[in-house]
Design a protein around this motif. Structure first.
Motif, mmCIF file in Angstrom:
data_model
loop_
_atom_site.group_PDB
_atom_site.id
_atom_site.type_symbol
_atom_site.label_atom_id
_atom_site.label_comp_id
_atom_site.label_asym_id
_atom_site.label_seq_id
_atom_site.Cartn_x
_atom_site.Cartn_y
_atom_site.Cartn_z
ATOM 1 N N PRO B 349 5.139 4.993 0.003
ATOM 2 C CA PRO B 349 5.860 3.925 -0.695
ATOM 3 C C PRO B 349 4.994 2.679 -0.872
ATOM 4 O O PRO B 349 4.183 2.361 0.013
ATOM 5 N N SER B 350 5.149 1.977 -1.984
ATOM 6 C CA SER B 350 4.451 0.705 -2.197
ATOM 7 C C SER B 350 5.102 -0.028 -3.354
ATOM 8 O O SER B 350 5.801 0.582 -4.156
ATOM 9 N N ALA B 351 4.872 -1.337 -3.441
ATOM 10 C CA ALA B 351 5.355 -2.103 -4.602
ATOM 11 C C ALA B 351 4.365 -3.205 -4.966
ATOM 12 O O ALA B 351 3.695 -3.121 -5.980
ATOM 13 N N CYS B 352 4.222 -4.239 -4.107
ATOM 14 C CA CYS B 352 3.431 -5.411 -4.513
ATOM 15 C C CYS B 352 1.923 -5.179 -4.411
ATOM 16 O O CYS B 352 1.156 -5.814 -5.093
ATOM 17 N N ARG B 353 1.503 -4.307 -3.561
ATOM 18 C CA ARG B 353 0.084 -4.022 -3.290
ATOM 19 C C ARG B 353 -0.668 -5.295 -2.890
ATOM 20 O O ARG B 353 -1.872 -5.411 -3.131
ATOM 21 N N SER B 354 0.018 -6.236 -2.323
ATOM 22 C CA SER B 354 -0.615 -7.505 -1.955
ATOM 23 C C SER B 354 -0.235 -7.923 -0.548
ATOM 24 O O SER B 354 -0.387 -9.082 -0.185
ATOM 25 N N GLY B 355 0.325 -7.037 0.211
ATOM 26 C CA GLY B 355 0.652 -7.357 1.604
ATOM 27 C C GLY B 355 1.929 -8.132 1.814
ATOM 28 O O GLY B 355 2.219 -8.549 2.932
ATOM 29 N N ALA B 356 2.704 -8.331 0.745
ATOM 30 C CA ALA B 356 3.834 -9.252 0.885
ATOM 31 C C ALA B 356 5.205 -8.587 0.996
ATOM 32 O O ALA B 356 6.059 -9.059 1.737
ATOM 33 N N CYS B 357 5.433 -7.508 0.258
ATOM 34 C CA CYS B 357 6.816 -7.027 0.133
ATOM 35 C C CYS B 357 7.272 -6.174 1.305
ATOM 36 O O CYS B 357 8.465 -6.056 1.568
ATOM 37 N N GLY B 358 6.344 -5.533 2.008
ATOM 38 C CA GLY B 358 6.722 -4.702 3.150
ATOM 39 C C GLY B 358 7.106 -3.271 2.788
ATOM 40 O O GLY B 358 7.440 -2.491 3.666
ATOM 41 N N PHE B 359 7.057 -2.909 1.523
ATOM 42 C CA PHE B 359 7.430 -1.544 1.123
ATOM 43 C C PHE B 359 6.541 -0.495 1.809
ATOM 44 O O PHE B 359 6.980 0.597 2.091
ATOM 45 N N CYS B 360 5.268 -0.832 2.015
ATOM 46 C CA CYS B 360 4.333 0.167 2.542
ATOM 47 C C CYS B 360 4.225 0.124 4.069
ATOM 48 O O CYS B 360 3.470 0.883 4.660
ATOM 49 N N ARG B 361 4.973 -0.761 4.710
ATOM 50 C CA ARG B 361 4.901 -0.987 6.164
ATOM 51 C C ARG B 361 4.793 0.314 6.958
ATOM 52 O O ARG B 361 5.613 1.214 6.809
ATOM 53 N N ILE B 388 1.460 -2.362 10.242
ATOM 54 C CA ILE B 388 0.504 -2.889 9.261
ATOM 55 C C ILE B 388 1.030 -2.610 7.851
ATOM 56 O O ILE B 388 1.933 -1.791 7.666
ATOM 57 N N HIS B 389 0.473 -3.290 6.879
ATOM 58 C CA HIS B 389 0.756 -3.002 5.475
ATOM 59 C C HIS B 389 -0.501 -2.326 4.903
ATOM 60 O O HIS B 389 -1.505 -3.007 4.682
ATOM 61 N N PRO B 390 -0.457 -1.011 4.677
ATOM 62 C CA PRO B 390 -1.667 -0.304 4.230
ATOM 63 C C PRO B 390 -2.301 -0.880 2.958
ATOM 64 O O PRO B 390 -3.499 -0.758 2.760
ATOM 65 N N CYS B 391 -1.499 -1.562 2.100
ATOM 66 C CA CYS B 391 -2.077 -2.097 0.867
ATOM 67 C C CYS B 391 -3.024 -3.261 1.148
ATOM 68 O O CYS B 391 -3.874 -3.582 0.325
ATOM 69 N N SER B 392 -2.869 -3.916 2.311
ATOM 70 C CA SER B 392 -3.741 -5.055 2.604
ATOM 71 C C SER B 392 -4.509 -4.821 3.903
ATOM 72 O O SER B 392 -4.935 -5.768 4.547
HETATM 73 S S1 FES Z 1 3.017 -2.693 -1.147
HETATM 74 FE FE1 FES Z 1 3.915 -4.606 -0.703
HETATM 75 S S2 FES Z 1 3.251 -4.952 1.350
HETATM 76 FE FE2 FES Z 1 2.182 -3.172 0.768
#
Ligand code: FES
Lengths: 103, 407
Positions: B349-361, B388-392
């Motif tokens: 799962p992912s959404a913002c790819r910037s460490g902010a939304c928590g989707f990838c937690r 961790i947030h894998p996107c960041s």
């Molecule tokens: S995709 Fe939003 S925190 Fe990783």
């Protein structure tokens, strides 16, 4: 709410709001999927309220070791009921665990 | 007073109560026996509304494509009724959609700001504007493959880059670079339509005049918004009459806008942020008055302060527990864990790819990662318990992680 707070305490907080998010039952429904977004349970019908639920608790335990916690559990709705039902579920689990172990 | 009214019959307390108690259990059991054994099919109304406002997925098709510049296109997207999307979710101007793509066997996601207005979503379409970047994996894919009729999948509207009247001033200064103009187009349209009650002074940096996206359209929007929208174009690579030359500096902002009591919204590429952080810092604004839109995954993580340089060329192994199975995949130092997962054909799962939304937690069980401070959107408790947030997060050793999937 902000207006009332400012009036009551005679301070200005509006200028200092760094982040603000407003949550409604729709928000809770989105994040939790809870029935109508009511995360602490809905108001039960009198025949299904806290007393009959507690009185039937033992008869209605169908899966050994499975206890329910939260506003839809035996203590019914409300914030404190949700918390207490968690404690109750933990104690029951502990009790049954000890029984199995024969302590 | 009549005799009847005075004749109050006080019940013998206790006995009756006990009787009522005695009846509680049989009455409950009777009710349960009587209840039909049909499953409840109807979704409760609040859950229906939640689903309309926050759909997990929206299925759409491309209906129109407009060439904005040589390297930027606007794609109009309409509901794909065959896939059961009948309407598009409402949003706030400035929010984005996370699109998912299947490219060479990998499922990847990318966030794109909605460049059309909420009013237009009610009429049945969204627009996103994509700039083709050199080596841009996804933007090149879109340019090549999205044609009228192409089916696309996005999330519901996401993100916090919007004007919030309780928090922000009604006097807004916008700073955009390149494709960072897209959320401001949504805001500007909404101002012109009379739905967004703010005044916006927008600084828009481009390299050359031909690269300015929405040049004509913003002129029209300025007229339509009756003085509530002012656009200041800034060119960095060529001079043109009536257009500012150079970069968007603090002095330039002061020249065209009144900083006093304004909220500043910034959206642009990573390089612009590095420059602007210094400039904005010199303006003496409060933290709450400056909002930075996320710009996606950090490029060149080895340039970020604090990066352990000795790891920069490393290749590592990652054990991944997801959806009940475990895979062992490679992860290289310069790429986020999310990219490594997608490259390996997984679909986390992912959404913002910037460490902010928590989707990838996800939970880091062992190993170490480097997390750039600017993109560390984790909560205190998550930091403490190893989430961790894998996107960041960038690998600096072999790792083991658990990726929970919510729904
Ligand atoms: S995709 Fe939003 S925190 Fe990783």
């Amino acid at each position: 709410m902000i207006d009332e707070f400012e009036k009551a305490l005679d301070v200005r907080i509006r200028d200092s709001i760094e982040e603000i998010e407003i949550a409604t039952p729709v928000t809770f429904a989105n994040y939790t999927g809870a029935f109508n977004g009511s995360i602490y349970g809905y108001e039960p019908a009198p025949w299904d309220s806290v007393l009959p639920r507690l009185m039937c608790m033992n008869d209605e335990s169908y899966i050994k070791g499975l206890e329910f916690a939260g506003g839809f559990g035996v203590r019914c709705h409300g914030y404190s009921s949700s918390l207490q039902s968690g404690e109750l579920a933990a104690l029951l689990t502990y009790k049954k665990f000890m029984e199995v172990k024969g302590v | 007073m009549s005799k009847d009214k005075l004749n109050i019959n006080i019940k013998p307390l206790g006995v009756l109560d006990l009787l009522t108690f005695k009846k509680l259990v049989p009455y409950r059991k009777k009710k349960i026996v009587e209840a039909p054994a049909n499953p409840v099919k109807e979704t409760p109304p609040v859950n229906v509304l939640a689903h309309r406002l926050h759909p997990q997925r929206q299925y759409m098709t491309v209906s129109e494509i407009v060439e904005e510049t040589a390297a930027a296109r606007t794609y109009r997207l309409v509901p794909d009724k065959d896939s059961e999307t009948f309407e598009l979710a409402q949003f706030r101007p400035g929010q984005y959609l996370s699109f998912s793509f299947n490219i060479e066997g990998s499922t990847v996601t990318r966030p794109y700001s909605i460049s059309s207005s909420p009013e237009e979503a009610l009429k049945g379409f969204y627009e996103i504007t994509v700039k083709q970047n050199e080596g841009g994996y996804v933007s090149n894919f879109i340019f090549k493959n999205w044609k009228p009729g192409t089916a696309v999948i996005s999330s519901g509207p996401q993100g916090y880059f919007y004007h919030e009247r309780l928090r922000d001033s009604s006097k807004v200064i916008g700073i955009a670079g390149g494709c960072g103009i897209t959320p401001f187009r949504s805001m500007a349209k909404s101002i012109a339509e009379g739905a967004l009650d703010i005044s916006l002074t927008l600084f828009y940096g481009s390299n050359t005049i031909n690269e300015i996206i929405f040049l004509k359209e913003f002129e029209e929007l300025e007229r339509a918004s009756k003085g509530r929208l002012k656009v200041v174009h800034v060119l960095s690579e060529e001079k043109a009459e009536g257009i500012e030359y150079g970069f968007i500096t603090g002095d330039l902002i002061r020249k065209h806008a009144d900083l006093n009591g304004s909220s500043v919204f910034i959206c642009g590429p990573q390089v612009m942020y590095q420059f602007l952080r210094k400039e904005i810092g010199s303006l003496g604004l409060r933290k709450k008055d400056v909002r930075w839109e996320l710009f996606g995954e950090i490029k060149n993580v080895d340039k970020v302060t604090g990066y352990p340089m000795e790891k920069a060329d490393g290749s590592f192994m990652m054990f991944v527990h997801m959806d009940g199975s475990t895979q062992r995949i490679p992860a290289s130092a310069g790429e986020s864990l999310l990219t490594a997962l997608e490259r390996a054909g997984m679909n986390p799962p992912s959404a913002c790819r910037s460490g902010a939304c928590g989707f990838c937690r996800s939970l880091l069980i062992s190993g170490d990662v480097f997390i750039p401070e600017d993109e560390d959107g984790r909560r205190l408790a998550d930091k403490k318990f190893g989430y961790i947030h894998p996107c960041s997060s960038f690998p600096v050793s072999d790792l083991e992680i658990i990726i929970p999937r919510a729904r």
